[in-house]
Enzyme design. Structure first.
Site, PDB file in Angstrom:
ATOM      1  N   HIS A 116       0.820  -1.211   0.000  1.00 40.08           N
ATOM      2  CA  HIS A 116       0.000   0.000   0.000  1.00 40.08           C
ATOM      3  C   HIS A 116       0.854   1.262   0.000  1.00 40.08           C
ATOM      4  O   HIS A 116       0.385   2.324  -0.409  1.00 40.08           O
ATOM      5  CB  HIS A 116      -0.944  -0.026   1.200  1.00 40.08           C
ATOM      6  CG  HIS A 116      -2.042  -1.036   1.048  1.00 40.08           C
ATOM      7  ND1 HIS A 116      -3.167  -1.057   1.848  1.00 40.08           N
ATOM      8  CD2 HIS A 116      -2.202  -2.061   0.179  1.00 40.08           C
ATOM      9  CE1 HIS A 116      -3.949  -2.058   1.476  1.00 40.08           C
ATOM     10  NE2 HIS A 116      -3.375  -2.683   0.477  1.00 40.08           N
ATOM     11  N   GLU A 136       7.703 -33.498   1.071  1.00 41.72           N
ATOM     12  CA  GLU A 136       6.436 -33.137   0.444  1.00 41.72           C
ATOM     13  C   GLU A 136       6.690 -32.554  -0.943  1.00 41.72           C
ATOM     14  O   GLU A 136       7.777 -32.035  -1.235  1.00 41.72           O
ATOM     15  CB  GLU A 136       5.681 -32.118   1.306  1.00 41.72           C
ATOM     16  CG  GLU A 136       5.058 -32.706   2.565  1.00 41.72           C
ATOM     17  CD  GLU A 136       3.736 -33.394   2.282  1.00 41.72           C
ATOM     18  OE1 GLU A 136       3.706 -34.307   1.421  1.00 41.72           O
ATOM     19  OE2 GLU A 136       2.735 -33.026   2.914  1.00 41.72           O
ATOM     20  N   LYS A 161     -13.821  -9.617  -7.917  1.00 42.33           N
ATOM     21  CA  LYS A 161     -12.841 -10.502  -8.548  1.00 42.33           C
ATOM     22  C   LYS A 161     -12.220 -11.439  -7.525  1.00 42.33           C
ATOM     23  O   LYS A 161     -12.025 -12.635  -7.782  1.00 42.33           O
ATOM     24  CB  LYS A 161     -11.742  -9.682  -9.232  1.00 42.33           C
ATOM     25  CG  LYS A 161     -12.100  -9.188 -10.622  1.00 42.33           C
ATOM     26  CD  LYS A 161     -10.890  -8.609 -11.318  1.00 42.33           C
ATOM     27  CE  LYS A 161     -11.230  -8.261 -12.773  1.00 42.33           C
ATOM     28  NZ  LYS A 161     -10.064  -7.734 -13.502  1.00 42.33           N
ATOM     29  N   ASP A 162     -11.877 -10.910  -6.361  1.00 48.94           N
ATOM     30  CA  ASP A 162     -11.289 -11.743  -5.312  1.00 48.94           C
ATOM     31  C   ASP A 162     -12.283 -12.788  -4.819  1.00 48.94           C
ATOM     32  O   ASP A 162     -11.902 -13.934  -4.553  1.00 48.94           O
ATOM     33  CB  ASP A 162     -10.814 -10.877  -4.142  1.00 48.94           C
ATOM     34  CG  ASP A 162      -9.465 -10.232  -4.415  1.00 48.94           C
ATOM     35  OD1 ASP A 162      -8.851 -10.553  -5.452  1.00 48.94           O
ATOM     36  OD2 ASP A 162      -9.016  -9.401  -3.601  1.00 48.94           O
ATOM     37  N   SER A 206       0.099  -0.927  -6.138  1.00 48.55           N
ATOM     38  CA  SER A 206       0.101  -2.168  -6.898  1.00 48.55           C
ATOM     39  C   SER A 206       0.705  -1.966  -8.280  1.00 48.55           C
ATOM     40  O   SER A 206       0.538  -0.910  -8.896  1.00 48.55           O
ATOM     41  CB  SER A 206      -1.327  -2.708  -7.045  1.00 48.55           C
ATOM     42  OG  SER A 206      -1.871  -3.063  -5.798  1.00 48.55           O
TER      43      SER A 206
END
Length: 383
Positions: free
Chosen positions: A204, A274, A230-231, A208
């Site tokens: 922030h 893993e 969108k999220d 972005s």
């Protein structure tokens, strides 16, 4: 449209400025939802982990039985455990995609160098947390994975063996090791959450990036409702895939040997970590020298911290860098190939493929990126 605003004298004004009215570039695509999806995965892991810790017993004689108790006797315990186990895999899938998106669109370049580095630190903490969590079920692969990976510290000259014994709490992996790993595994997700807040604060502060890689301080819209939707859609897709694993293939990403209680006297035929560690495990095995392999494996992660500083291009987005884009996609396939090699036995041709992929991994990050950037700048900006 009438927009709701918090009173600026209210403590919730922070939410207003950083979530609701946060200025977001107008051209962001769904690839920017991976960051929010990673946050959702972290929340799922913390909540499910707290419930599992209520029933887990960190003792070498009881750990495996306590996991079976969770699976068989605790109400919905099987669901909580499968959510936590598969949630770790979903977390890494989302974070790997998030990091690749950052590389593809140049989100590591100025002025976001520190933002990128904070993300790499979060990735390191995730790997440490996941490794310690892998040990807790105290199955065969848990025990021998812990033995092999912690033994790597013995390659450090002079102090290596002392560090290994300090990690073990004795002369072999045992009860002290399990207790320490459980305590750290429980605490480290909260440390990751703290670094995530720092990561968001840096985001922030610098703003972005966007698919074009250009400054869009003017062309912005509020985060809510435009990118909030969108999220939410990205969350729906993630939870759909997550549910498919949990309910239909909960053990697909695990190892069957971990359903056998740990036995120090019986070594598994093939010890593997893993899946999300496999590319780095392949790099470790590609170097015949133990110390060299450890250095290569650690460097494979730490080299990502250098990425903002060895880059020489001023063009951020790969949309305008076709040659770089070609090498980047080859590098991505190469990374997947390393993961495939990491699960194979140490024999030909897997050893040779692993060596080749390891060379290209470092060649791309340390040589190809700065070289292409240098030639691009000369091509586009020289008079």
């Amino acid at each position: 449209m009438v927009r709701f605003r918090w009173n600026k004298n209210n403590i919730l004004s922070f939410v207003d400025s950083h979530i609701i009215d946060y200025p977001t570039p107008i051209n962001l695509n769904y690839a920017w939802s991976f960051g929010s999806a990673a946050g959702l995965c972290l929340v799922i892991q913390i909540i499910s982990g707290i419930f599992l810790a209520m029933h887990y017993t960190p003792h070498v004689d009881l750990a495996f039985a306590s996991v079976e108790h969770i699976m068989r006797d605790v109400n919905n315990g099987w669901l909580i455990r499968y959510i936590h186990a598969n949630g770790a895999s979903m977390f890494f899938i989302v974070v790997y995609c998030h990091m690749f998106r950052g590389m593809y669109y140049g989100s590591y370049m100025m002025p976001r160098q520190i933002l990128w580095c904070s993300g790499v630190i979060i990735f390191l903490l995730m790997m440490a947390t996941a490794f310690m969590g892998y040990v807790l079920p105290w199955g065969q692969m848990s025990f021998w994975g812990a033995t092999v990976i912690t033994n790597l510290f013995s390659a450090i000259p002079f102090v290596g063996q002392a560090i290994v014994e300090w990690l073990w709490g004795g002369f072999s992996v045992g009860n002290a090791t399990l207790n320490r790993f459980f305590s750290l595994h429980y605490l480290m997700p909260f440390l990751i959450a703290g670094f995530t807040i720092i990561h968001l604060s840096l985001l922030h502060k610098d703003g972005s990036n966007n698919p074009l890689g250009i400054n869009t301080n003017v062309e912005t819209v509020p985060f809510y409702p435009y990118f909030y939707v969108k999220d939410l859609f990205a969350f729906f897709i993630l939870l759909l895939a997550f549910s498919a694993f949990v309910f239909f293939a909960p053990n697909m990403l695990g190892h069957p040997d971990n359903y056998i209680p740990a036995n120090p006297l019986v070594t598994p035929a093939h010890i593997v970590p893993e899946w999300y560690f496999l590319p780095f495990y392949a790099i470790l095995r590609s170097i015949p020298d133990k110390l060299g392999g450890v250095i290569a494996m650690v460097s494979a992660i730490l080299v990502l911290l250098l990425l903002p500083f060895i880059n020489t291009s001023v063009i951020r987005s790969t949309k305008f860098r076709p040659i770089f884009g070609l090498f980047l996609w080859i590098w991505a396939v190469n990374f997947l190939l390393l993961g495939w090699v990491g699960q194979k036995p140490v024999e030909s041709p897997f050893v040779e493929v692993g060596c080749f992929c390891t060379v290209y991994y470092f060649l791309f990050l340390l040589f190809i990126i700065p070289t292409i950037g240098f030639h691009e700048d000369r091509m586009y900006f020289s008079k």
